[in-house]
Design a protein around this motif. Structure first.
Motif, PDB file in Angstrom:
ATOM      1  N   GLU A 167      40.081   0.617  48.936  1.00  0.00           N
ATOM      2  CA  GLU A 167      38.836  -0.002  48.468  1.00  0.00           C
ATOM      3  C   GLU A 167      37.929   0.178  49.371  1.00  0.00           C
ATOM      4  N   GLU A 168      38.094   0.420  50.635  1.00  0.00           N
ATOM      5  CA  GLU A 168      36.972   0.834  51.285  1.00  0.00           C
ATOM      6  C   GLU A 168      36.470   2.336  50.943  1.00  0.00           C
ATOM      7  N   LEU A 169      37.398   3.066  50.540  1.00  0.00           N
ATOM      8  CA  LEU A 169      36.917   4.509  50.531  1.00  0.00           C
ATOM      9  C   LEU A 169      36.304   4.502  48.965  1.00  0.00           C
ATOM     10  N   GLU A 170      36.747   3.883  47.955  1.00  0.00           N
ATOM     11  CA  GLU A 170      36.158   3.729  46.839  1.00  0.00           C
ATOM     12  C   GLU A 170      34.612   3.122  46.905  1.00  0.00           C
ATOM     13  N   GLU A 171      34.464   2.161  47.857  1.00  0.00           N
ATOM     14  CA  GLU A 171      33.094   1.744  47.954  1.00  0.00           C
ATOM     15  C   GLU A 171      32.093   2.803  48.829  1.00  0.00           C
ATOM     16  N   ALA A 172      33.010   3.412  49.759  1.00  0.00           N
ATOM     17  CA  ALA A 172      32.209   4.651  50.666  1.00  0.00           C
ATOM     18  C   ALA A 172      31.592   5.478  49.230  1.00  0.00           C
ATOM     19  N   TRP A 173      32.252   5.690  48.107  1.00  0.00           N
ATOM     20  CA  TRP A 173      31.721   6.735  47.114  1.00  0.00           C
ATOM     21  C   TRP A 173      30.691   5.984  46.286  1.00  0.00           C
ATOM     22  N   PHE A 174      30.803   4.796  45.817  1.00  0.00           N
ATOM     23  CA  PHE A 174      29.975   4.298  44.962  1.00  0.00           C
ATOM     24  C   PHE A 174      28.744   3.681  45.555  1.00  0.00           C
ATOM     25  N   LEU A 175      28.934   3.389  46.747  1.00  0.00           N
ATOM     26  CA  LEU A 175      27.716   2.690  47.251  1.00  0.00           C
ATOM     27  C   LEU A 175      26.785   3.948  48.041  1.00  0.00           C
ATOM     28  N   GLY A 176      27.586   4.919  48.515  1.00  0.00           N
ATOM     29  CA  GLY A 176      26.979   6.163  49.161  1.00  0.00           C
ATOM     30  C   GLY A 176      26.123   6.971  48.022  1.00  0.00           C
ATOM     31  N   LEU A 177      26.984   7.064  46.877  1.00  0.00           N
ATOM     32  CA  LEU A 177      26.168   7.969  45.904  1.00  0.00           C
ATOM     33  C   LEU A 177      25.055   7.363  45.345  1.00  0.00           C
ATOM     34  N   ARG A 178      24.940   5.996  45.628  1.00  0.00           N
ATOM     35  CA  ARG A 178      23.548   5.313  45.023  1.00  0.00           C
ATOM     36  C   ARG A 178      22.369   6.091  45.664  1.00  0.00           C
ATOM     37  N   LEU A 179      22.561   6.479  46.942  1.00  0.00           N
ATOM     38  CA  LEU A 179      21.381   6.971  47.748  1.00  0.00           C
ATOM     39  C   LEU A 179      21.178   8.626  47.232  1.00  0.00           C
ATOM     40  N   ASN A 180      19.910   8.984  47.043  1.00  0.00           N
ATOM     41  CA  ASN A 180      19.720  10.469  46.642  1.00  0.00           C
ATOM     42  C   ASN A 180      20.250  11.308  47.958  1.00  0.00           C
ATOM     43  N   ALA A 181      20.574  10.785  49.116  1.00  0.00           N
ATOM     44  CA  ALA A 181      20.790  11.683  50.051  1.00  0.00           C
ATOM     45  C   ALA A 181      22.326  11.915  49.752  1.00  0.00           C
ATOM     46  N   GLY A 182      23.006  11.322  49.148  1.00  0.00           N
ATOM     47  CA  GLY A 182      24.494  11.382  48.769  1.00  0.00           C
ATOM     48  C   GLY A 182      25.457  11.071  49.687  1.00  0.00           C
ATOM     49  N   VAL A 183      26.696  11.730  49.470  1.00  0.00           N
ATOM     50  CA  VAL A 183      27.720  11.326  50.445  1.00  0.00           C
ATOM     51  C   VAL A 183      28.250  12.644  50.969  1.00  0.00           C
ATOM     52  N   SER A 184      28.309  12.546  52.531  1.00  0.00           N
ATOM     53  CA  SER A 184      28.691  13.845  53.158  1.00  0.00           C
ATOM     54  C   SER A 184      30.216  13.844  53.020  1.00  0.00           C
ATOM     55  N   LEU A 185      30.880  14.894  52.572  1.00  0.00           N
ATOM     56  CA  LEU A 185      32.334  15.040  52.530  1.00  0.00           C
ATOM     57  C   LEU A 185      32.867  14.813  53.831  1.00  0.00           C
ATOM     58  N   LYS A 186      32.414  15.655  54.985  1.00  0.00           N
ATOM     59  CA  LYS A 186      32.599  15.785  56.308  1.00  0.00           C
ATOM     60  C   LYS A 186      32.696  14.199  56.769  1.00  0.00           C
ATOM     61  N   VAL A 187      31.555  13.514  56.624  1.00  0.00           N
ATOM     62  CA  VAL A 187      31.523  12.202  57.152  1.00  0.00           C
ATOM     63  C   VAL A 187      32.783  11.367  56.447  1.00  0.00           C
ATOM     64  N   LEU A 188      32.965  11.615  55.377  1.00  0.00           N
ATOM     65  CA  LEU A 188      34.043  10.879  54.536  1.00  0.00           C
ATOM     66  C   LEU A 188      35.255  11.297  55.358  1.00  0.00           C
ATOM     67  N   GLU A 189      35.365  12.419  55.536  1.00  0.00           N
ATOM     68  CA  GLU A 189      36.922  13.155  55.887  1.00  0.00           C
ATOM     69  C   GLU A 189      37.088  12.490  57.460  1.00  0.00           C
ATOM     70  N   ALA A 190      36.059  12.453  58.052  1.00  0.00           N
ATOM     71  CA  ALA A 190      36.430  11.827  59.544  1.00  0.00           C
ATOM     72  C   ALA A 190      36.744  10.420  59.422  1.00  0.00           C
ATOM     73  N   GLU A 191      36.297   9.675  58.271  1.00  0.00           N
ATOM     74  CA  GLU A 191      36.587   8.298  58.466  1.00  0.00           C
ATOM     75  C   GLU A 191      37.954   7.949  57.615  1.00  0.00           C
ATOM     76  N   PHE A 192      38.438   8.691  56.557  1.00  0.00           N
ATOM     77  CA  PHE A 192      39.297   8.447  55.892  1.00  0.00           C
ATOM     78  C   PHE A 192      40.491   9.383  55.806  1.00  0.00           C
ATOM     79  N   GLY A 193      40.333  10.734  56.407  1.00  0.00           N
ATOM     80  CA  GLY A 193      41.024  11.673  56.453  1.00  0.00           C
ATOM     81  C   GLY A 193      40.928  12.756  55.118  1.00  0.00           C
ATOM     82  N   ALA A 194      41.330  13.820  55.411  1.00  0.00           N
ATOM     83  CA  ALA A 194      40.830  15.053  54.526  1.00  0.00           C
ATOM     84  C   ALA A 194      41.871  14.836  53.245  1.00  0.00           C
ATOM     85  N   GLU A 195      42.929  14.155  53.531  1.00  0.00           N
ATOM     86  CA  GLU A 195      43.924  14.114  52.335  1.00  0.00           C
ATOM     87  C   GLU A 195      43.320  13.237  51.329  1.00  0.00           C
ATOM     88  N   ALA A 196      42.941  12.115  51.937  1.00  0.00           N
ATOM     89  CA  ALA A 196      42.366  11.024  50.875  1.00  0.00           C
ATOM     90  C   ALA A 196      41.134  11.407  50.255  1.00  0.00           C
TER      91      ALA A 196
END
Ligand code: SF4
Length: 388
Positions: free
Chosen positions: A311-340
């Motif tokens: 659920e946290e990962l799903e939120e990270a996507w759809f809340l983060g994508l609201r921002l024009n700056a977007g979502v950093s794959l590196k930041v997400l991987e650091a938090e949730f792991g590359a496989e996820a």
């Protein structure tokens, strides 16, 4: 540990706007006293279970917070300061309805530390404002913006809604032009929401002529209005930084960014939502009832639940994508792991092919078309394993 944002809902309005689906209404003035007393009890209770003690943003939303009598503003802020420390640079926003900001209320707001005012203007065209039950005119809204500046508050937001009855491309352009001429440093633009929770929404769904549902612009025109807002506001220095939000550089709302960046915030009052972090970092969400009578009698928050990693990962996507700056794959991987994160690759590929997202380097962003249809895009992040 991040400092906390504090949201306080003030559900009192002088009249109910036809498009409004918020938990707000017209209640006897005596309720305000009881309500603020109830808020002070919740502040005390919250102090016991929040580990963060420093507030770096406070947001009074509504409803119409500017209707609170001055002594209740003071009572509320005394209680806030007794329970939490407000950091020196904290952003303190109060929502106001134009024409409903008395001199003594403005004075009390300034005294309590307010440094940002958000005006629910919705339209600078008098006929459009009147048709939705708003009680102000363009002249009143402009006068109130001046009064707030004269009181020493420079950070001002103006809300507009695209899709109101009687709105045309020309009248929308005029509203945007009046907004930019005011020189405010922040604007929020929303598309009219049609659902059964507002009188106008009900009329759209079920028929009728009382609230001018038949005079609502078409979906195509609404989409054009949104894109026009993005362009015209940017041309005047108000750059889009979130689906509905525009600001001059450095004037982005610190409080609202907490929602999209998943930073902790505490919500008090009717229909207020909270997200705190447990000691191990897990997000804990909870909310209050949306019924004022129940809130006045209830023991506070309910529906407390810890989010799963998924659920946290799903939120990270759809809340983060609201921002024009977007979502950093590196930041997400650091938090949730590359496989996820790799599990979302098929979804991202399909969305990119459809023109809703784009990747530049390690950053994923919505395209303008993706922002326009953002709810449809976000749904796709709820089922990463399925074909998008
Ligand atoms: S739109 Fe704002 S002012 Fe109008 S009824 Fe809703 S909360 Fe009150």
């Amino acid at each position: 540990m991040h400092p906390l944002g504090l949201y306080i809902s003030v559900p009192f309005c002088r009249s109910k706007c036809t498009y409004c689906n918020f938990a707000s209404g017209v209640f006897p003035a005596t309720y305000m006293e009881r309500y603020v007393h109830r808020l002070t009890e919740d502040l005390e209770a919250a102090r016991a279970f929040t580990s963060a003690k420093i507030l770096d943003s406070i947001y009074l939303g509504g409803g119409t917070p500017s209707l609170l009598p001055p002594h209740l503003f003071r009572k509320l802020f005394i209680a806030i300061r007794q329970c939490f420390e407000i950091s020196p640079g904290a952003e303190i926003t109060m929502e106001c309805a134009p024409g409903q900001l008395a001199d003594d209320a403005l004075e009390a707001m300034v005294e309590c530390g307010a440094n940002r005012i958000s005006f629910g203007v919705q339209s600078f065209i008098d006929q459009e404002a009147r048709a939705t039950g708003r009680l102000h005119t363009r002249a009143i809204a402009l006068h109130d913006i001046d009064r707030v500046r004269q009181a020493g508050i420079a950070a001002i937001n103006v809300d507009l809604i695209a899709g109101l009855p009687h709105q045309t491309e020309a009248s929308w352009r005029e509203s945007l032009d009046v907004l930019t001429e005011t020189g405010v440093n922040h604007a929020s633009v929303y598309l009219l929401e049609v659902d059964g929770d507002s009188r106008l929404g009900k009329e759209v769904l079920n028929g009728g002529a009382r609230y001018f549902a038949s005079a609502i612009p078409s979906d195509d025109l609404m989409a054009d209005m949104y894109l026009m807002a993005v362009e015209r506001l940017a041309a005047s220095g108000l750059r889009q930084y979130e689906i509905s939000n525009f600001a001059r550089a450095g004037a982005e709302s610190a409080h609202n960014q907490k929602y999209w960046l998943r930073r902790p915030y505490l919500g008090l009052g009717v229909d207020a939502h909270s997200m705190l972090r447990a000691a191990d970092g897990t997000a804990i969400r909870f909310a209050t009832t949306d019924n004022l009578e129940d809130y006045l009698q209830s023991p506070g928050w309910d529906d407390r639940h810890a989010l799963s990693r998924q659920e946290e990962l799903e939120e990270a996507w759809f809340l983060g994508l609201r921002l024009n700056a977007g979502v950093s794959l590196k930041v997400l991987e650091a938090e949730f792991g590359a496989e996820a994160i790799a599990g979302f690759r098929p979804t991202l590929n399909v969305l990119a092919e459809e023109g809703f997202v784009q990747q530049s380097g390690e950053t994923i962003q919505l395209t303008p078309q993706g922002r326009l249809l953002s709810n449809n895009v976000f749904e796709r992040f709820l089922l990463p394993a399925a074909a998008a």
